[in-house]
Design a protein around this motif. Structure first.
Motif, PDB file in Angstrom:
ATOM      1  N   GLY A  10       0.784  -1.231   0.000  1.00  0.00           N
ATOM      2  CA  GLY A  10       0.000   0.000   0.000  1.00  0.00           C
ATOM      3  C   GLY A  10       0.814   1.278   0.000  1.00  0.00           C
ATOM      4  O   GLY A  10       0.252   2.375   0.069  1.00  0.00           O
ATOM      5  N   LEU A  11       2.155   1.180  -0.090  1.00  0.00           N
ATOM      6  CA  LEU A  11       2.989   2.386  -0.104  1.00  0.00           C
ATOM      7  C   LEU A  11       2.762   3.154  -1.403  1.00  0.00           C
ATOM      8  O   LEU A  11       2.893   2.622  -2.497  1.00  0.00           O
ATOM      9  CB  LEU A  11       4.466   2.014   0.038  1.00  0.00           C
ATOM     10  CG  LEU A  11       5.450   3.174   0.213  1.00  0.00           C
ATOM     11  CD1 LEU A  11       5.203   3.926   1.510  1.00  0.00           C
ATOM     12  CD2 LEU A  11       6.889   2.664   0.151  1.00  0.00           C
ATOM     13  N   SER A  12       2.423   4.433  -1.270  1.00  0.00           N
ATOM     14  CA  SER A  12       1.999   5.258  -2.401  1.00  0.00           C
ATOM     15  C   SER A  12       3.032   6.326  -2.742  1.00  0.00           C
ATOM     16  O   SER A  12       3.821   6.742  -1.887  1.00  0.00           O
ATOM     17  CB  SER A  12       0.666   5.939  -2.045  1.00  0.00           C
ATOM     18  OG  SER A  12       0.293   6.901  -3.006  1.00  0.00           O
ATOM     19  N   THR A  13       2.983   6.785  -3.978  1.00  0.00           N
ATOM     20  CA  THR A  13       3.756   7.963  -4.369  1.00  0.00           C
ATOM     21  C   THR A  13       3.473   9.126  -3.421  1.00  0.00           C
ATOM     22  O   THR A  13       4.381   9.913  -3.089  1.00  0.00           O
ATOM     23  CB  THR A  13       3.400   8.369  -5.813  1.00  0.00           C
ATOM     24  OG1 THR A  13       3.767   7.300  -6.698  1.00  0.00           O
ATOM     25  CG2 THR A  13       4.104   9.640  -6.232  1.00  0.00           C
ATOM     26  N   LEU A  14       2.228   9.229  -2.978  1.00  0.00           N
ATOM     27  CA  LEU A  14       1.840  10.325  -2.085  1.00  0.00           C
ATOM     28  C   LEU A  14       2.514  10.225  -0.717  1.00  0.00           C
ATOM     29  O   LEU A  14       2.499  11.188   0.052  1.00  0.00           O
ATOM     30  CB  LEU A  14       0.319  10.346  -1.918  1.00  0.00           C
ATOM     31  CG  LEU A  14      -0.484  10.577  -3.209  1.00  0.00           C
ATOM     32  CD1 LEU A  14      -1.975  10.508  -2.926  1.00  0.00           C
ATOM     33  CD2 LEU A  14      -0.119  11.909  -3.850  1.00  0.00           C
ATOM     34  N   SER A 241      -3.894   3.370  -2.731  1.00  0.00           N
ATOM     35  CA  SER A 241      -5.278   3.154  -2.288  1.00  0.00           C
ATOM     36  C   SER A 241      -6.070   4.431  -2.493  1.00  0.00           C
ATOM     37  O   SER A 241      -5.499   5.521  -2.613  1.00  0.00           O
ATOM     38  CB  SER A 241      -5.328   2.768  -0.804  1.00  0.00           C
ATOM     39  OG  SER A 241      -4.561   1.629  -0.538  1.00  0.00           O
ATOM     40  N   LEU A 242      -7.391   4.287  -2.505  1.00  0.00           N
ATOM     41  CA  LEU A 242      -8.292   5.426  -2.631  1.00  0.00           C
ATOM     42  C   LEU A 242      -9.413   5.289  -1.607  1.00  0.00           C
ATOM     43  O   LEU A 242      -9.918   4.190  -1.370  1.00  0.00           O
ATOM     44  CB  LEU A 242      -8.902   5.490  -4.035  1.00  0.00           C
ATOM     45  CG  LEU A 242      -7.943   5.727  -5.205  1.00  0.00           C
ATOM     46  CD1 LEU A 242      -8.651   5.522  -6.527  1.00  0.00           C
ATOM     47  CD2 LEU A 242      -7.346   7.129  -5.133  1.00  0.00           C
ATOM     48  N   ASP A 243      -9.795   6.410  -1.008  1.00  0.00           N
ATOM     49  CA  ASP A 243     -10.929   6.388  -0.093  1.00  0.00           C
ATOM     50  C   ASP A 243     -12.216   6.090  -0.861  1.00  0.00           C
ATOM     51  O   ASP A 243     -12.366   6.471  -2.026  1.00  0.00           O
ATOM     52  CB  ASP A 243     -11.067   7.735   0.623  1.00  0.00           C
ATOM     53  CG  ASP A 243      -9.968   7.970   1.642  1.00  0.00           C
ATOM     54  OD1 ASP A 243      -9.459   6.974   2.205  1.00  0.00           O
ATOM     55  OD2 ASP A 243      -9.600   9.136   1.875  1.00  0.00           O
ATOM     56  N   PHE A 375      -3.973   3.659 -13.779  1.00  0.00           N
ATOM     57  CA  PHE A 375      -3.812   4.973 -14.401  1.00  0.00           C
ATOM     58  C   PHE A 375      -4.724   6.036 -13.801  1.00  0.00           C
ATOM     59  O   PHE A 375      -4.803   7.144 -14.326  1.00  0.00           O
ATOM     60  CB  PHE A 375      -4.042   4.853 -15.913  1.00  0.00           C
ATOM     61  CG  PHE A 375      -3.120   3.854 -16.550  1.00  0.00           C
ATOM     62  CD1 PHE A 375      -1.752   4.075 -16.630  1.00  0.00           C
ATOM     63  CD2 PHE A 375      -3.610   2.646 -17.029  1.00  0.00           C
ATOM     64  CE1 PHE A 375      -0.897   3.141 -17.190  1.00  0.00           C
ATOM     65  CE2 PHE A 375      -2.766   1.698 -17.591  1.00  0.00           C
ATOM     66  CZ  PHE A 375      -1.407   1.950 -17.665  1.00  0.00           C
ATOM     67  N   LYS A 376      -5.405   5.712 -12.702  1.00  0.00           N
ATOM     68  CA  LYS A 376      -6.149   6.752 -11.995  1.00  0.00           C
ATOM     69  C   LYS A 376      -5.171   7.803 -11.451  1.00  0.00           C
ATOM     70  O   LYS A 376      -4.003   7.503 -11.163  1.00  0.00           O
ATOM     71  CB  LYS A 376      -6.959   6.139 -10.855  1.00  0.00           C
ATOM     72  CG  LYS A 376      -8.401   5.767 -11.264  1.00  0.00           C
ATOM     73  CD  LYS A 376      -9.214   5.306 -10.073  1.00  0.00           C
ATOM     74  CE  LYS A 376     -10.704   5.368 -10.287  1.00  0.00           C
ATOM     75  NZ  LYS A 376     -11.235   4.708 -11.457  1.00  0.00           N
ATOM     76  N   ASP A 377      -5.647   9.025 -11.304  1.00  0.00           N
ATOM     77  CA  ASP A 377      -4.789  10.119 -10.837  1.00  0.00           C
ATOM     78  C   ASP A 377      -4.270   9.861  -9.429  1.00  0.00           C
ATOM     79  O   ASP A 377      -4.990   9.344  -8.568  1.00  0.00           O
ATOM     80  CB  ASP A 377      -5.571  11.437 -10.843  1.00  0.00           C
ATOM     81  CG  ASP A 377      -5.923  11.909 -12.247  1.00  0.00           C
ATOM     82  OD1 ASP A 377      -5.270  11.465 -13.207  1.00  0.00           O
ATOM     83  OD2 ASP A 377      -6.867  12.722 -12.374  1.00  0.00           O
ATOM     84  N   ASP A 378      -3.012  10.230  -9.190  1.00  0.00           N
ATOM     85  CA  ASP A 378      -2.388  10.139  -7.862  1.00  0.00           C
ATOM     86  C   ASP A 378      -2.518   8.737  -7.275  1.00  0.00           C
ATOM     87  O   ASP A 378      -2.875   8.562  -6.103  1.00  0.00           O
ATOM     88  CB  ASP A 378      -3.015  11.158  -6.900  1.00  0.00           C
ATOM     89  CG  ASP A 378      -2.756  12.586  -7.322  1.00  0.00           C
ATOM     90  OD1 ASP A 378      -1.652  12.859  -7.836  1.00  0.00           O
ATOM     91  OD2 ASP A 378      -3.658  13.433  -7.168  1.00  0.00           O
TER      92      ASP A 378
END
Length: 429
Positions: A10-14, A241-243, A375-378
């Motif tokens: 789950g480690l994200s670019t963000l 991940s996305l909320d 390819f979803k944003d962020d």
């Protein structure tokens, strides 16, 4: 050379800027080469992603197209736990053939593999099964027995951060006492915290802080053992991940439209078309992929569904899904809009709002998830390489998860055949 592939699920670019401010991540990143924009695979799930990391192939080509298997009428389908499900070679297979010693700690899809020191990620999925016995019978018996005897008290089932505490102490023990040539370790603390508390939650940040502490202890242990200078650390994520707050019960709609027949108990009797969820996306499978009349009827039904509920970003055909690297056996693949995700329920409303009080209490109810299009944003992840055989200071603008396997194989002196990715030679000395 000692190679450690450390997966922070789950480690994200963000997360990159934050972990760069933490002591131990910063000590690695400042002397590493890295890419902080890595596109995962479709669907962006843990098991397809981790299999891509070790094979360099898309899910449709390595065979792990979902976390769980397609088993209609099973409330808890079996996961793709076993190495036999992978249709191609992995870089750890090549190493084992070359006489190298490999360890894996909760690395997905390694049950009953040839890994010599293996704690497979698998759980008891039948009433008559015992968790300890299921794990031992699918991995390395003596190794697991010793780790459970030493550190089993740290676990509370699969609850986090306790499971990662067990995994981590097992890793430190393995470094000190076994010193494998290659070690694969999978931490899920961050992913769990995001599922149950949300992407930007305090709990998620606490998990990142725990990961930094774990990384520091790994570095200290390598130095104590005198092998730090001979070690390569690969730190990576598998997906972001996305909320979300709304569930799409696609099978309720398909049953309503006559594609699924159920009995009075809600059990599927038969189906022409059925949804198999990947959380943020879902496969639609049909009984007969050559039935053009059925495919056209289904296509119209899916179009009407989205016009009514407006909850999909895309309806992909079989060929389009396959081009993305997803399961080429599906008839369609549906991509949920942000704030929505899929479940396989056969009862309830077609679209349901999540009751936040039920999250963590009712199975499959979450505050954040993944499985969406890469390819979803962020929504990208990261790859950080440090140590022996790795250049310092190389920053790669973009990578794909399929590039990681070939690159790691090259680092080890091997070549994975017929991969979908490429070797990122800029990282390597």
């Amino acid at each position: 050379m000692y190679l450690f592939v450390i997966s922070f699920d789950g480690l994200s670019t963000l997360d990159f800027d934050y972990i760069s401010s933490l002591k131990n991540f910063n000590s690695i990143i400042s002397n590493s080469s890295y890419c902080k924009k890595v596109y995962s695979v479709y669907p962006t799930l843990t098991y397809p992603a981790h299999t891509t990391i070790v094979t360099g192939k898309y899910p449709k080509n390595h065979g792990i197209v979902n976390n769980t298997q397609f088993q209609p009428n099973r409330q808890s389908p079996d996961w793709y736990w076993h190495r036999k499900h992978i249709k191609c070679e992995t870089f750890y297979d090549l190493a084992i053939k070359d006489g190298k010693k490999v360890a894996a700690l909760l690395w997905p899809v390694t049950a009953k593999s040839k890994i010599q020191y293996n704690v497979p990620e698998i759980f008891a999925n039948r009433r008559w099964q015992n968790q300890i016995m299921v794990s031992i019978l699918n991995g390395s018996v003596n190794y697991q027995y010793k780790l459970n005897r030493l550190f089993g008290h740290l676990r509370k089932g699969i609850k986090q951060p306790y499971l990662d505490n067990f995994t981590h102490q097992s890793l430190l023990y393995t470094i000190k006492n076994i010193r494998p040539d290659i070690t694969l370790v999978h931490y899920t603390d961050l992913d769990s915290m995001r599922h149950y508390n949300g992407f930007d939650s305090v709990q998620a940040k606490d998990a990142l802080n725990r990961h930094d502490k774990r990384l520091g202890e790994i570095i200290s242990t390598l130095k104590e053992c005198g092998i730090y200078e001979e070690s390569t650390l690969i730190l990576l994520g598998d997906h972001s991940s996305l909320d979300e707050s709304k569930i799409i019960n696609m099978n309720v709609y398909l049953e309503e439209k006559g594609f699924i027949d159920v009995d009075e108990t809600g059990r599927i009797i038969s189906y022409e078309a059925i949804s198999k969820n990947c959380d943020g996306s879902t496969y639609i499978y049909v009984k007969n992929n050559n039935d053009e009349e059925l495919i056209n009827k289904l296509k119209i039904a899916l179009k009407n569904f989205n016009e009514k509920y407006e909850c999909l970003d895309a309806i992909y055909t079989k060929n389009e899904a396959s081009e993305f690297g997803a399961d080429s056996q599906c008839a369609f693949m549906l991509e949920a809009k942000k704030d929505y995700y899929f479940l396989d329920n056969l009862t309830g409303e077609i679209i349901e709002e999540i009751n936040l009080e039920d999250v963590g209490q009712v199975p499959h109810l979450t505050k954040a998830t993944h499985g969406y299009s890469p390819f979803k944003d962020d929504y990208t992840t990261v790859f950080i390489a440090h140590g022996k055989g790795i250049k310092k200071g190389e920053v790669i603008d973009e990578m794909r998860l399929i590039d990681e396997g070939p690159t790691i194989a090259r680092l080890l002196g091997y070549e994975l055949k017929n991969v979908d990715g490429k070797v990122i030679t800029e990282l390597l000395i």
